[in-house]
Enzyme design. Sequence first.
Site, PDB file in Angstrom:
ATOM      1  N   SER A 147      70.652   9.600  13.759  1.00  0.00           N
ATOM      2  CA  SER A 147      69.880   8.521  14.360  1.00  0.00           C
ATOM      3  C   SER A 147      70.749   7.260  14.312  1.00  0.00           C
ATOM      4  O   SER A 147      71.648   7.170  13.464  1.00  0.00           O
ATOM      5  CB  SER A 147      68.595   8.278  13.550  1.00  0.00           C
ATOM      6  OG  SER A 147      67.971   7.066  13.943  1.00  0.00           O
ATOM      7  N   TYR A 160      63.673   7.458   5.927  1.00  0.00           N
ATOM      8  CA  TYR A 160      64.281   7.952   7.177  1.00  0.00           C
ATOM      9  C   TYR A 160      65.738   7.499   7.265  1.00  0.00           C
ATOM     10  O   TYR A 160      66.627   8.293   7.606  1.00  0.00           O
ATOM     11  CB  TYR A 160      63.469   7.424   8.356  1.00  0.00           C
ATOM     12  CG  TYR A 160      63.853   7.973   9.702  1.00  0.00           C
ATOM     13  CD1 TYR A 160      63.390   9.219  10.130  1.00  0.00           C
ATOM     14  CD2 TYR A 160      64.663   7.244  10.575  1.00  0.00           C
ATOM     15  CE1 TYR A 160      63.717   9.713  11.382  1.00  0.00           C
ATOM     16  CE2 TYR A 160      65.000   7.730  11.822  1.00  0.00           C
ATOM     17  CZ  TYR A 160      64.526   8.976  12.223  1.00  0.00           C
ATOM     18  OH  TYR A 160      64.856   9.458  13.471  1.00  0.00           O
TER      19      TYR A 160
HETATM   20  P1  NAP Z   1      59.041  15.048  17.945  1.00  0.00           P
HETATM   21  O1  NAP Z   1      58.707  15.081  19.388  1.00  0.00           O
HETATM   22  O2  NAP Z   1      58.018  14.657  16.953  1.00  0.00           O
HETATM   23  O3  NAP Z   1      59.653  16.495  17.561  1.00  0.00           O
HETATM   24  C1  NAP Z   1      59.947  16.852  16.255  1.00  0.00           C
HETATM   25  C2  NAP Z   1      59.526  18.298  16.053  1.00  0.00           C
HETATM   26  O4  NAP Z   1      59.945  18.709  14.712  1.00  0.00           O
HETATM   27  C3  NAP Z   1      58.003  18.469  16.090  1.00  0.00           C
HETATM   28  O5  NAP Z   1      57.656  19.599  16.870  1.00  0.00           O
HETATM   29  C4  NAP Z   1      57.659  18.666  14.621  1.00  0.00           C
HETATM   30  O6  NAP Z   1      56.456  19.376  14.406  1.00  0.00           O
HETATM   31  C5  NAP Z   1      58.866  19.435  14.149  1.00  0.00           C
HETATM   32  N1  NAP Z   1      58.934  19.505  12.693  1.00  0.00           N
HETATM   33  C6  NAP Z   1      58.515  18.580  11.784  1.00  0.00           C
HETATM   34  N2  NAP Z   1      58.694  19.040  10.525  1.00  0.00           N
HETATM   35  C7  NAP Z   1      59.254  20.272  10.650  1.00  0.00           C
HETATM   36  C8  NAP Z   1      59.654  21.256   9.699  1.00  0.00           C
HETATM   37  N3  NAP Z   1      59.501  21.058   8.381  1.00  0.00           N
HETATM   38  N4  NAP Z   1      60.190  22.401  10.156  1.00  0.00           N
HETATM   39  C9  NAP Z   1      60.334  22.613  11.495  1.00  0.00           C
HETATM   40  N5  NAP Z   1      59.943  21.744  12.422  1.00  0.00           N
HETATM   41  C10 NAP Z   1      59.408  20.576  12.010  1.00  0.00           C
HETATM   42  O7  NAP Z   1      60.252  14.047  17.693  1.00  0.00           O
HETATM   43  P2  NAP Z   1      61.666  13.840  18.427  1.00  0.00           P
HETATM   44  O8  NAP Z   1      61.759  12.409  18.733  1.00  0.00           O
HETATM   45  O9  NAP Z   1      61.925  14.857  19.469  1.00  0.00           O
HETATM   46  O10 NAP Z   1      62.606  14.093  17.159  1.00  0.00           O
HETATM   47  C11 NAP Z   1      63.658  15.042  17.153  1.00  0.00           C
HETATM   48  C12 NAP Z   1      64.757  14.519  16.247  1.00  0.00           C
HETATM   49  O11 NAP Z   1      65.298  13.317  16.817  1.00  0.00           O
HETATM   50  C13 NAP Z   1      64.284  14.144  14.845  1.00  0.00           C
HETATM   51  O12 NAP Z   1      65.257  14.552  13.903  1.00  0.00           O
HETATM   52  C14 NAP Z   1      64.211  12.635  14.899  1.00  0.00           C
HETATM   53  O13 NAP Z   1      64.343  12.051  13.637  1.00  0.00           O
HETATM   54  C15 NAP Z   1      65.368  12.331  15.811  1.00  0.00           C
HETATM   55  N6  NAP Z   1      65.364  10.996  16.410  1.00  0.00           N
HETATM   56  C16 NAP Z   1      64.368  10.645  17.275  1.00  0.00           C
HETATM   57  C17 NAP Z   1      64.393   9.366  17.841  1.00  0.00           C
HETATM   58  C18 NAP Z   1      63.330   8.908  18.785  1.00  0.00           C
HETATM   59  O14 NAP Z   1      63.323   7.714  19.134  1.00  0.00           O
HETATM   60  N7  NAP Z   1      62.419   9.761  19.242  1.00  0.00           N
HETATM   61  C19 NAP Z   1      65.420   8.475  17.504  1.00  0.00           C
HETATM   62  C20 NAP Z   1      66.412   8.891  16.635  1.00  0.00           C
HETATM   63  C21 NAP Z   1      66.380  10.166  16.100  1.00  0.00           C
HETATM   64  P3  NAP Z   1      55.095  18.493  14.176  1.00  0.00           P
HETATM   65  O15 NAP Z   1      54.857  17.769  15.460  1.00  0.00           O
HETATM   66  O16 NAP Z   1      54.064  19.537  13.849  1.00  0.00           O
HETATM   67  O17 NAP Z   1      55.418  17.556  13.024  1.00  0.00           O
END
Ligand code: NAP
Length: 258
Positions: A147, A160
């Site tokens: 991130s 985080y």
């Molecule tokens: P998202 O749409 O919430 O997707 C994350 C997925 O991970 C969800 O399906 C979640 O399930 C699943 N998950 C959570 N805990 C888990 C576990 N213990 N084992 C397996 N799966 C699990 O979020 P996203 O934005 O796509 O995030 C993806 C990655 O990008 C993350 O690492 C996040 O930190 C990173 N990121 C995102 C952003 C942003 O702005 N969106 C910015 C920087 C980095 P549940 O929904 O059931 O929890």
Amino acid sequence: MSIMDQLSMKDKVIVITGASSGIGLATARLFSECGATVCMLDINDAAGEEAAGQIGEAGGNAKYYHCDVTQKTETGSVPDTIIQEFGRIDVLFNNAGIISRKSVLDLEENEWDMTINVHVKGVYLLSKTIIPYMIKMGGGSIINTGSGWGLKGGPNAVSYCAAKAGIVNMTRAMAIDHGRHNIRVNAVCPGDIDTPMLHDEAAQLGEDDSEYMKESANRPLRRVGQPIDVANTVLFLASDLSSWITGTSIVVDGGGLA
Ligand code: NAP
């Protein structure tokens, strides 16, 4: 080799965590379009099964597996099943994530543990099972989701920020250890991507959702990122186009950190 051949994922098997939603789901769709067999791991079983079914209906080859990345029994057994079914794993995208928008003062110990476990321990556990298969196969590519807040601090996100900085430096350490196995290890560092996580952050902070999205778009390229922006970078890092790149983090944030 043509540029299209270098980008092709035909005959490759990719494992994606957090694949039921957001960045992981967009990456699953993109890799499927490029010919990969896509193994979608998550804890959100209903969404994951549905998404894998939709990719199949569109002509792709995707399968959903329940895998909580914090649970050693699951990160140990699911890759074994994938190997039995598809015979190989070429790409691992360690992407599952959660966020608690809290400072040290507000954060409970169990929330600290959960954030560190999902991100840092999750990358460790699944990599530990999959790297030996990649070594046997002669190589592979691992991409970890960091991130912008793995490279700088952010407000009310202490666990985080710690977890993502951990992932960025784990990426370097893993690249050093496994370069000799022809395994490249890199990170993508997104900033403010329009996924359920970003909207959840607005809710956690008690902010108006559309105002929060407007604030998030306040960056040089004047918009919030889309999951495909990150997926495209993951494809580059998985493909032969990046064959001389390992141990680095690519920031995908519309210039937010500039
Ligand atoms: P998202 O749409 O919430 O997707 C994350 C997925 O991970 C969800 O399906 C979640 O399930 C699943 N998950 C959570 N805990 C888990 C576990 N213990 N084992 C397996 N799966 C699990 O979020 P996203 O934005 O796509 O995030 C993806 C990655 O990008 C993350 O690492 C996040 O930190 C990173 N990121 C995102 C952003 C942003 O702005 N969106 C910015 C920087 C980095 P549940 O929904 O059931 O929890």
